[in-house]
Design an enzyme around this catalytic site. Sequence first.
Site, PDB file in Angstrom:
ATOM      1  N   HIS A  18       4.774  -0.424 -22.820  1.00 51.14           N
ATOM      2  CA  HIS A  18       3.603   0.255 -22.233  1.00 51.14           C
ATOM      3  C   HIS A  18       3.099  -0.471 -20.988  1.00 51.14           C
ATOM      4  O   HIS A  18       1.919  -0.425 -20.681  1.00 51.14           O
ATOM      5  CB  HIS A  18       2.453   0.370 -23.249  1.00 51.14           C
TER       6      HIS A  18
ATOM      7  N   SER B 293       3.914  -2.336   8.173  1.00 47.04           N
ATOM      8  CA  SER B 293       3.082  -1.151   8.367  1.00 47.04           C
ATOM      9  C   SER B 293       2.760  -1.058   9.849  1.00 47.04           C
ATOM     10  O   SER B 293       2.666  -2.071  10.534  1.00 47.04           O
ATOM     11  CB  SER B 293       1.802  -1.296   7.547  1.00 47.04           C
TER      12      SER B 293
ATOM     13  N   LYS C  16       1.167  -6.397   6.236  1.00 44.87           N
ATOM     14  CA  LYS C  16       1.873  -5.743   5.134  1.00 44.87           C
ATOM     15  C   LYS C  16       3.384  -5.877   5.177  1.00 44.87           C
ATOM     16  O   LYS C  16       4.002  -5.923   6.229  1.00 44.87           O
ATOM     17  CB  LYS C  16       1.516  -4.250   5.104  1.00 44.87           C
TER      18      LYS C  16
ATOM     19  N   GLU D  16      11.636   2.078  -2.838  1.00 44.55           N
ATOM     20  CA  GLU D  16      10.890   3.346  -2.923  1.00 44.55           C
ATOM     21  C   GLU D  16      11.800   4.518  -2.576  1.00 44.55           C
ATOM     22  O   GLU D  16      11.754   5.571  -3.211  1.00 44.55           O
ATOM     23  CB  GLU D  16       9.688   3.326  -1.963  1.00 44.55           C
TER      24      GLU D  16
END
Length: 462
Positions: A157, A278, A284, A291
């Site tokens: 979980h 970014s 970043k 992804e």
Amino acid sequence: MSKKIASARISESSSRLLQELNNSLPFDKILYREDIEGSRAHAFMLAERGIISKEDYAQIEEGLIEIYEEIESQTFLLDGDDEDIHMAIEGRLTEKVGDAGKRLHTARSRNDQVALDFRLFVQRNTQQIADLLLKNIVTLTRVASENTTTLLPGMTHLQHAQPINFGYHMMAYASMFKRDYERFIASYERNNYSPIGCAALAGTPHPINRKTTAERLGFKAPTLNCLDTVSDRDFALEILFNISTMMMHMSRLSEELILWSASEFKFIQLSDKHATGSSIMPQKKNPDIPELLRGKTGRVNGNLVSLLTVMKGLPLAYNKDMQEDKEGVFDSVKTALLSLEVLNEMIDEMTVNVEQMERACMIGHLSATDLADYLVKDIGMPFRDAYHITGNVVNLAEERGVDISELTFEELQSIDDRITEGVVKLLDNRASMNARVSEGGTSTVRTNEQIETLLEWIKTKQ
Ligand code: ARG
């Protein structure tokens, strides 16, 4: 007069529209290699059986080899008005060698021709995907073997559950990819039968020999039933399903890589190559590559569902709907090959933050189950009582603001005086990980055993 012009214009534009809908050359041109190989084998067999003359065969053979070179060197561009790759190559051959070219299509139909070309493409790419899967398994196993003592919070979980080692976690993915490998190979074997010679749907009156073509093209044997063969796209569905399942595994691994590289975890660091900045936030570093792998799983699933839907309810035998079988497969294959290459490089070059993983094991009382197991095994308590007492110990640790593994013997005894001193050692996270010695378990010994077994298996595949 004006009516005539109008109708002439309509029919002209509608025939162009129809061509656009009907022609598959813009996408099936990538099958040129398979088409030429198939035609060469077919022509060889026709000559061997005396269906065409040796002279015609020699011209066809030479012509096809030339066409292959013309396509490779882009002197013959597959961008004409031909309906599909089969017509384009046959047309070019006839341009080159005349009547001999017109004899090539004897005892053959585009229905068995496309079934052959497409199957050859699928078989070839199945092999390539399987090879890349092996490469990934080798890399995962290497990372695993370097991290069999690296503690990591095992989760259920997405909550800290029990201490495991990072190598064990990598071996879980290696195991998935091993199953994927086996699934691709099983499909390869199941579909390794030659469709050529089935003609339109019913076979042919010409005295062909399907064994000859099957053998020349590397198939085990000809397919059994021609009606089935020209309508069968199971081989395409299998590669789509196999890719979807493999990408689902890759997507789960990618998801973990994304989480692990977040500031909240910092378990790993992807190489700069696999992360991007970014455009607005200079600080970043985004995990774009995992992804994208996660995202690409969506499109390959779409391709699978799309072909399943196309095939559903089609009467036997060939129907033009089946021309819709190709683009999804081409796309999934391309996606799979690229994704596997990238994943391998990413895993190979990531940095494992051992200290950070081990530090995370101090959150969540990971060895609580060890205390319960101890109370059952060594003290002889019923499991439910042990579970209850362990809960009290966890509460005490929470009160003190420490992990269960940091409680002193006295503190443990204050909860239940049957607890003996030996338990303190058992609650250490490393001891807890190493206590799981059952087959397939996380202990370093068992993880190393899994690595050994997989390395032995890899040896039989290379
Ligand atoms: N371009 C067609 C396809 O990809 C080839 C087979 C055409 N056969 C036919 N009977 N129209 O399916």
